[in-house]
Design a protein around this motif. Structure first.
Motif, mmCIF file in Angstrom:
data_model
loop_
_atom_site.group_PDB
_atom_site.id
_atom_site.type_symbol
_atom_site.label_atom_id
_atom_site.label_comp_id
_atom_site.label_asym_id
_atom_site.label_seq_id
_atom_site.Cartn_x
_atom_site.Cartn_y
_atom_site.Cartn_z
ATOM 1 N N SER A 73 0.873 -1.176 0.000
ATOM 2 C CA SER A 73 0.000 0.000 0.000
ATOM 3 C C SER A 73 0.908 1.223 0.000
ATOM 4 N N PRO A 74 0.440 2.353 -0.493
ATOM 5 C CA PRO A 74 1.276 3.563 -0.476
ATOM 6 C C PRO A 74 1.767 3.924 0.916
ATOM 7 N N SER A 75 0.933 3.731 1.920
ATOM 8 C CA SER A 75 1.344 4.075 3.285
ATOM 9 C C SER A 75 2.426 3.119 3.795
ATOM 10 N N ALA A 76 2.283 1.835 3.450
ATOM 11 C CA ALA A 76 3.300 0.861 3.857
ATOM 12 C C ALA A 76 4.630 1.168 3.173
ATOM 13 N N LEU A 77 4.564 1.519 1.905
ATOM 14 C CA LEU A 77 5.773 1.871 1.170
ATOM 15 C C LEU A 77 6.462 3.076 1.806
ATOM 16 N N SER A 78 5.684 4.092 2.145
ATOM 17 C CA SER A 78 6.234 5.292 2.757
ATOM 18 C C SER A 78 6.910 4.972 4.087
ATOM 19 N N LYS A 79 6.309 4.084 4.837
ATOM 20 C CA LYS A 79 6.857 3.687 6.135
ATOM 21 C C LYS A 79 8.227 3.031 5.973
ATOM 22 N N TRP A 80 8.319 2.060 5.059
ATOM 23 C CA TRP A 80 9.554 1.306 4.903
ATOM 24 C C TRP A 80 10.650 2.118 4.214
ATOM 25 N N LYS A 81 10.272 3.060 3.376
ATOM 26 C CA LYS A 81 11.259 3.897 2.688
ATOM 27 C C LYS A 81 12.047 4.770 3.659
ATOM 28 N N SER A 82 11.467 5.040 4.813
ATOM 29 C CA SER A 82 12.079 5.982 5.752
ATOM 30 C C SER A 82 13.142 5.362 6.648
ATOM 31 N N CYS A 83 13.277 4.029 6.616
ATOM 32 C CA CYS A 83 14.231 3.410 7.544
ATOM 33 C C CYS A 83 14.909 2.206 6.897
ATOM 34 N N ARG A 84 16.053 2.450 6.315
ATOM 35 C CA ARG A 84 16.802 1.377 5.657
ATOM 36 C C ARG A 84 17.231 0.297 6.641
ATOM 37 N N GLU A 85 17.649 0.700 7.825
ATOM 38 C CA GLU A 85 18.136 -0.256 8.815
ATOM 39 C C GLU A 85 17.064 -1.282 9.174
ATOM 40 N N SER A 86 15.820 -0.843 9.299
ATOM 41 C CA SER A 86 14.733 -1.767 9.631
ATOM 42 C C SER A 86 14.433 -2.706 8.466
ATOM 43 N N VAL A 87 14.504 -2.162 7.259
ATOM 44 C CA VAL A 87 14.244 -2.980 6.074
ATOM 45 C C VAL A 87 15.266 -4.105 5.972
ATOM 46 N N GLU A 88 16.532 -3.750 6.202
ATOM 47 C CA GLU A 88 17.614 -4.716 6.021
ATOM 48 C C GLU A 88 17.888 -5.491 7.308
ATOM 49 N N SER A 89 16.847 -6.047 7.885
ATOM 50 C CA SER A 89 16.964 -6.888 9.072
ATOM 51 C C SER A 89 15.958 -8.025 8.938
ATOM 52 N N LYS A 90 16.173 -9.083 9.673
ATOM 53 C CA LYS A 90 15.287 -10.254 9.662
ATOM 54 C C LYS A 90 15.098 -10.788 8.238
ATOM 55 N N LEU A 91 16.178 -10.737 7.457
ATOM 56 C CA LEU A 91 16.118 -11.226 6.077
ATOM 57 C C LEU A 91 16.220 -12.746 6.042
ATOM 58 N N SER A 92 15.717 -13.323 4.986
ATOM 59 C CA SER A 92 15.847 -14.765 4.760
ATOM 60 C C SER A 92 16.822 -15.000 3.618
ATOM 61 N N PHE A 93 17.708 -15.956 3.787
ATOM 62 C CA PHE A 93 18.699 -16.268 2.773
ATOM 63 C C PHE A 93 18.021 -16.883 1.553
ATOM 64 N N ALA A 94 18.364 -16.367 0.360
ATOM 65 C CA ALA A 94 17.775 -16.882 -0.870
ATOM 66 C C ALA A 94 18.771 -17.692 -1.690
ATOM 67 N N GLY A 95 20.060 -17.384 -1.555
ATOM 68 C CA GLY A 95 21.063 -18.111 -2.320
ATOM 69 C C GLY A 95 22.286 -17.253 -2.576
ATOM 70 N N LEU A 96 23.268 -17.858 -3.225
ATOM 71 C CA LEU A 96 24.482 -17.150 -3.620
ATOM 72 C C LEU A 96 24.468 -16.942 -5.130
ATOM 73 N N LEU A 97 24.759 -15.731 -5.542
ATOM 74 C CA LEU A 97 24.895 -15.424 -6.956
ATOM 75 C C LEU A 97 26.388 -15.437 -7.266
ATOM 76 N N ILE A 98 26.812 -16.375 -8.097
ATOM 77 C CA ILE A 98 28.233 -16.567 -8.394
ATOM 78 C C ILE A 98 28.492 -16.211 -9.848
ATOM 79 N N MET A 99 29.384 -15.241 -10.056
ATOM 80 C CA MET A 99 29.671 -14.760 -11.408
ATOM 81 C C MET A 99 31.137 -14.962 -11.737
#
Length: 288
Positions: A139-165
């Motif tokens: 939702s626009p309000s949810a987007l606005s909330k998460w845009k304001s705090c990078r530190e919160s966004v980049e926490s509690k992440l789930s591992f998806a894999g390794l990209l090897i180039m």
């Protein structure tokens, strides 16, 4: 992978890091050339239809980018999928495996996470860790909330894999380095790649003569040791991580004027090679 891409378009040309461009094209996705929003789509969906299409299949809308930072060693996008009627807002992150490890849920990490990325780096490959987080219904309000705090966004992440180039060396790289050295030129490498990756590439083109067992890195001790009486910086064998990597033996020297002189002499005699990151150089300068 397509959702966390950092590419952009100039007119109709896809621009940016050549390796990431190749990855995006290899996934058969691209930036939509006509969309009014920043969107990546499957190439098969680029038929003569408008965007977004009625089916909304194979498209991801990127609402916000937390740009890549050399200090943070990662980037994140806030993206919305269009695969169902109730789109989800996702945090899609990629970056250096060692930088992302502490941000990911330990339960999502495989037991051989460290060994896997170190092994590929030691083979001269670029390795990125991929992670994600479900941020709930879009939702626009949810987007606005998460845009304001990078530190919160980049926490509690789930591992998806390794990209090897793996990017093959140019055919004439070794020859040019050899000619420069024959002309008594001092050849060094300055790169944004991980130290292990850079050292292996430098070894392949002839910048480094020494074997991995004779390649040192100037590093901070606090990253690997917890003893308060140890010096802040030290020279250690590149690839030494307790329990991981090829150089699993603690051959190191404290960062002292005498050892700096000794290492410098061995480098000049091409007995050893030395790798130093800009981060460590900056910290040494600040602590001087």
């Amino acid at each position: 992978v397509p959702g966390s891409d950092g590419r952009t378009t100039m007119q109709t040309e896809l621009c940016g890091d050549p390796l990431e461009k190749a990855v995006l094209e290899g996934c058969q996705w691209t930036l939509h050339p006509k969309a009014k929003v920043d969107a990546v789509v499957e190439k098969v969906s680029l038929a003569p239809i408008s965007f977004p299409s009625t089916s909304n299949n194979g498209s991801i809308i990127i609402h916000h980018r937390f740009s890549f930072s050399s200090k943070l060693r990662r980037m994140t996008v806030l993206a919305q999928d269009t695969f169902d009627e109730k789109p989800t807002l996702w945090a899609l992150t990629k970056g250096a495996p060692e930088a992302l490890k502490s941000m990911m849920d330990p339960k999502s990490l495989p037991l051989d996470f460290d060994q896997s990325y170190l092994r590929h780096m030691q083979l001269g490959r670029r390795v990125l860790a991929m992670a994600y987080r479900d941020l709930g219904k879009y939702s626009p309000s949810a987007l606005s909330k998460w845009k304001s705090c990078r530190e919160s966004v980049e926490s509690k992440l789930s591992f998806a894999g390794l990209l090897i180039m793996d990017s093959p060396l140019k055919p004439d790289s070794s020859r040019i380095v050899k000619e420069l050295r024959a002309g008594h030129q001092n050849v060094v490498m300055v790169t944004g790649d991980a130290v292990l990756t850079a050292a292996e590439v430098a070894r392949r083109v002839g910048i480094i003569d020494s074997s991995p067992d004779s390649t040192y890195e100037l590093c901070e001790t606090k990253d690997y040791f917890q003893c308060s009486y140890q010096p802040k910086f030290m020279f250690r064998l590149l690839g030494y991580f307790p329990g991981h990597g090829k150089n699993d033996k603690n051959e190191s020297m404290p960062y002292t004027p005498a050892n700096v002189s000794e290492i410098s002499s061995m480098v000049k005699q091409r007995k050893v090679a030395l790798c130093i990151t800009g981060d460590v150089l900056s910290k040494i300068a600040l602590s001087a």
